[in-house]
Design a protein around this motif. Structure first.
Motif, PDB file in Angstrom:
ATOM      1  N   PHE A 128     -39.666-117.391 -23.945  1.00 19.20           N
ATOM      2  CA  PHE A 128     -38.722-116.687 -24.948  1.00 19.20           C
ATOM      3  C   PHE A 128     -38.770-115.227 -24.902  1.00 19.20           C
ATOM      4  N   MET A 129     -37.749-114.522 -24.982  1.00 15.92           N
ATOM      5  CA  MET A 129     -37.775-113.023 -24.908  1.00 15.92           C
ATOM      6  C   MET A 129     -38.489-112.585 -26.108  1.00 15.92           C
ATOM      7  N   SER A 130     -38.353-113.458 -27.319  1.00 14.28           N
ATOM      8  CA  SER A 130     -39.061-113.073 -28.500  1.00 14.28           C
ATOM      9  C   SER A 130     -40.539-112.863 -28.558  1.00 14.28           C
ATOM     10  N   ASN A 131     -41.187-113.304 -27.300  1.00 14.70           N
ATOM     11  CA  ASN A 131     -42.528-113.328 -27.182  1.00 14.70           C
ATOM     12  C   ASN A 131     -42.846-111.522 -27.218  1.00 14.70           C
ATOM     13  N   ALA A 132     -41.751-110.823 -26.777  1.00 16.73           N
ATOM     14  CA  ALA A 132     -42.118-109.416 -26.710  1.00 16.73           C
ATOM     15  C   ALA A 132     -42.532-108.619 -27.865  1.00 16.73           C
ATOM     16  N   LEU A 133     -42.113-109.488 -29.122  1.00 10.78           N
ATOM     17  CA  LEU A 133     -42.354-108.944 -30.376  1.00 10.78           C
ATOM     18  C   LEU A 133     -43.644-108.657 -30.557  1.00 10.78           C
ATOM     19  N   GLU A 134     -44.745-109.256 -29.839  1.00  5.48           N
ATOM     20  CA  GLU A 134     -46.152-109.198 -29.876  1.00  5.48           C
ATOM     21  C   GLU A 134     -46.347-107.755 -29.596  1.00  5.48           C
ATOM     22  N   TRP A 135     -45.653-106.944 -28.865  1.00  3.77           N
ATOM     23  CA  TRP A 135     -45.741-105.497 -28.621  1.00  3.77           C
ATOM     24  C   TRP A 135     -45.353-104.616 -29.628  1.00  3.77           C
ATOM     25  N   ALA A 136     -44.527-105.077 -30.540  1.00  4.93           N
ATOM     26  CA  ALA A 136     -43.658-104.335 -31.364  1.00  4.93           C
ATOM     27  C   ALA A 136     -44.581-103.368 -32.197  1.00  4.93           C
ATOM     28  N   GLY A 137     -45.721-103.825 -32.617  1.00  5.33           N
ATOM     29  CA  GLY A 137     -46.524-103.003 -33.370  1.00  5.33           C
ATOM     30  C   GLY A 137     -46.954-101.543 -32.777  1.00  5.33           C
ATOM     31  N   SER A 138     -47.547-101.947 -31.508  1.00  7.92           N
ATOM     32  CA  SER A 138     -48.140-100.916 -30.831  1.00  7.92           C
ATOM     33  C   SER A 138     -46.803 -99.753 -30.016  1.00  7.92           C
ATOM     34  N   VAL A 139     -45.867-100.534 -29.822  1.00  8.05           N
ATOM     35  CA  VAL A 139     -44.667 -99.773 -29.558  1.00  8.05           C
ATOM     36  C   VAL A 139     -44.290 -98.590 -30.682  1.00  8.05           C
ATOM     37  N   LYS A 140     -44.102 -99.234 -31.768  1.00  8.60           N
ATOM     38  CA  LYS A 140     -43.622 -98.567 -32.747  1.00  8.60           C
ATOM     39  C   LYS A 140     -44.631 -97.490 -33.447  1.00  8.60           C
ATOM     40  N   ALA A 141     -45.937 -97.613 -33.390  1.00  9.01           N
ATOM     41  CA  ALA A 141     -46.956 -96.907 -33.805  1.00  9.01           C
ATOM     42  C   ALA A 141     -47.326 -95.908 -32.757  1.00  9.01           C
ATOM     43  N   GLU A 142     -47.383 -96.318 -31.447  1.00 10.23           N
ATOM     44  CA  GLU A 142     -48.154 -95.466 -30.519  1.00 10.23           C
ATOM     45  C   GLU A 142     -47.189 -95.076 -29.435  1.00 10.23           C
ATOM     46  N   GLY A 143     -46.117 -95.951 -29.043  1.00  6.43           N
ATOM     47  CA  GLY A 143     -45.462 -95.825 -27.920  1.00  6.43           C
ATOM     48  C   GLY A 143     -46.171 -96.504 -26.821  1.00  6.43           C
ATOM     49  N   VAL A 144     -46.881 -97.463 -26.890  1.00  8.41           N
ATOM     50  CA  VAL A 144     -48.128 -98.018 -25.910  1.00  8.41           C
ATOM     51  C   VAL A 144     -47.802 -99.552 -25.983  1.00  8.41           C
ATOM     52  N   VAL A 145     -47.758-100.176 -24.741  1.00 13.05           N
ATOM     53  CA  VAL A 145     -48.170-101.480 -24.724  1.00 13.05           C
ATOM     54  C   VAL A 145     -49.338-101.578 -23.824  1.00 13.05           C
ATOM     55  N   ARG A 146     -50.428-102.435 -24.239  1.00 20.29           N
ATOM     56  CA  ARG A 146     -51.425-102.888 -23.558  1.00 20.29           C
ATOM     57  C   ARG A 146     -51.581-104.323 -23.175  1.00 20.29           C
ATOM     58  N   GLU A 147     -51.064-104.375 -21.817  1.00 21.23           N
ATOM     59  CA  GLU A 147     -51.129-105.993 -21.340  1.00 21.23           C
ATOM     60  C   GLU A 147     -52.009-105.853 -20.009  1.00 21.23           C
ATOM     61  N   ALA A 148     -52.263-107.181 -19.643  1.00 21.99           N
ATOM     62  CA  ALA A 148     -52.875-107.191 -18.307  1.00 21.99           C
ATOM     63  C   ALA A 148     -51.743-108.184 -17.356  1.00 21.99           C
ATOM     64  N   PHE A 149     -52.533-108.254 -16.270  1.00 21.48           N
ATOM     65  CA  PHE A 149     -51.449-109.007 -15.185  1.00 21.48           C
ATOM     66  C   PHE A 149     -50.267-108.637 -14.949  1.00 21.48           C
ATOM     67  N   VAL A 208     -50.060 -99.895 -20.538  1.00 24.81           N
ATOM     68  CA  VAL A 208     -51.626 -99.523 -20.035  1.00 24.81           C
ATOM     69  C   VAL A 208     -52.023-100.810 -19.879  1.00 24.81           C
ATOM     70  N   GLU A 209     -52.540-100.862 -18.596  1.00 23.90           N
ATOM     71  CA  GLU A 209     -53.083-102.170 -17.999  1.00 23.90           C
ATOM     72  C   GLU A 209     -54.276-102.430 -18.579  1.00 23.90           C
ATOM     73  N   LEU A 210     -54.591-103.652 -18.932  1.00 22.14           N
ATOM     74  CA  LEU A 210     -55.932-104.093 -19.683  1.00 22.14           C
ATOM     75  C   LEU A 210     -56.411-105.063 -18.326  1.00 22.14           C
ATOM     76  N   SER A 211     -57.825-105.085 -18.356  1.00 17.96           N
ATOM     77  CA  SER A 211     -58.549-106.079 -17.319  1.00 17.96           C
ATOM     78  C   SER A 211     -58.393-107.443 -17.985  1.00 17.96           C
ATOM     79  N   ARG A 212     -58.912-108.441 -17.035  1.00 19.16           N
ATOM     80  CA  ARG A 212     -59.009-109.581 -17.609  1.00 19.16           C
ATOM     81  C   ARG A 212     -59.809-109.830 -18.678  1.00 19.16           C
ATOM     82  N   ASP A 213     -61.110-109.422 -18.552  1.00 24.47           N
ATOM     83  CA  ASP A 213     -61.912-109.546 -19.681  1.00 24.47           C
ATOM     84  C   ASP A 213     -61.447-108.895 -20.925  1.00 24.47           C
ATOM     85  N   GLU A 214     -60.619-107.772 -20.940  1.00 26.89           N
ATOM     86  CA  GLU A 214     -60.109-107.179 -22.156  1.00 26.89           C
ATOM     87  C   GLU A 214     -59.115-107.806 -22.664  1.00 26.89           C
TER      88      GLU A 214
END
Length: 275
Positions: A128-149, A208-214
């Motif tokens: 679902f496209m709505s899964n992108a809402l997981e990023w909403a907090g960091s985008v709103k507060a910092e202008g950043v998405v932290r994600e791996a892969f 911002v790319e996270l590692s697998r462990d992160e």
């Protein structure tokens, strides 16, 4: 037609209720908490839970068609009372059923429906496209998405398109016995999604790319089980081909192109700090 929509306040149920009402159908919207449903005034809102078979006789009464979800909305486990749900639907005179699947494999509800003689259509959407809402907090507060892969692609779909396919199947002919795999019009990687969000918002959003462990550490801190973490890793490192293969199903069924991720972001811009 009187059409029952289970999970009426969900990501698919809500737009399905709206689309059916606009088309002039009578809609009975099932939800666990009618007081908090906030559904359109034209819908008949009924307290019912698919896991509670006793609720369903009254919920299905007089309905021609029913939209179901194949999983428990509380924990996303497959519904164990599939045969009972089907029995109540058939006693009520229901003829058509759509089922929103939550797993690649069929669950007890789908199997019971296929054995019932009902006119069924299975809906099998990818992410679902709505899964992108997981990023909403960091985008709103910092202008950043932290994600791996960053190379993981997804042909994610707008929830309103799933609803549109369901509406056609519930109200039209030629869809019985069909299993519709549903995707959006693009297969996007996380950085491409972030760029789309930035373009729609009109401001910088960094990936911002996270590692697998992160990322695994973040999932565990969020309370996900070992089974969940393993599933997330598989979907990102060895996803099924269906997850990133764009299909024309939405347009073939509804007659209109699938909605883009950019359109979804415009509709939800406020969640990301946009106008």
């Amino acid at each position: 037609m009187t059409i029952v929509v289970a999970g009426a306040t969900g990501n698919v149920g809500r737009p399905l209720v709206e689309q059916l009402l606009v088309a002039g159908h009578q809609v009975r919207a099932l939800t666990r908490d009618p007081a908090r449903a906030s559904l359109p005034a034209g819908a008949q809102v009924v307290a019912a839970d698919l896991t509670a078979t006793a609720d369903l006789a009254a919920a299905f009464e007089g309905a021609t068609a029913v939209h179901l979800i194949g999983f428990n909305g509380a924990d996303f486990s497959p519904l164990a009372n599939g045969p009972d749900i089907v029995d109540q639907a058939m006693k009520a005179g229901v003829r058509k059923v759509t089922v929103l699947r939550g797993e690649v494999t069929k669950g007890p509800l789908e199997e019971a429906i296929e054995a019932s003689g009902l006119e069924w259509t299975h809906l099998a959407p990818v992410e679902f496209m709505s899964n992108a809402l997981e990023w909403a907090g960091s985008v709103k507060a910092e202008g950043v998405v932290r994600e791996a892969f960053p190379d993981a692609r997804s042909a994610m779909i707008h929830e309103a398109d799933i609803a549109a396919v369901a509406a056609v199947a519930l109200t039209g002919d030629g869809h019985a016995g069909r299993e519709y795999w549903l995707t959006g019009p693009q297969a996007l990687t996380p950085p491409e999604k972030v760029r789309t969000i930035a373009e729609v918002l009109g401001r910088e959003v960094r990936y911002v790319e996270l590692s697998r462990d992160e990322i695994v550490k973040e999932w565990r801190q969020a309370g996900y089980s070992d089974e969940d973490v393993e599933f997330f890793l598989t979907m990102r490192t060895d996803p099924p081909v269906a997850g990133y293969t764009v299909l024309p199903t939405v347009e073939e069924v509804t007659g209109r192109p699938a909605r883009t991720f950019a359109q979804w972001v415009r509709e939800h811009a406020a969640a990301f700090g946009g106008p």
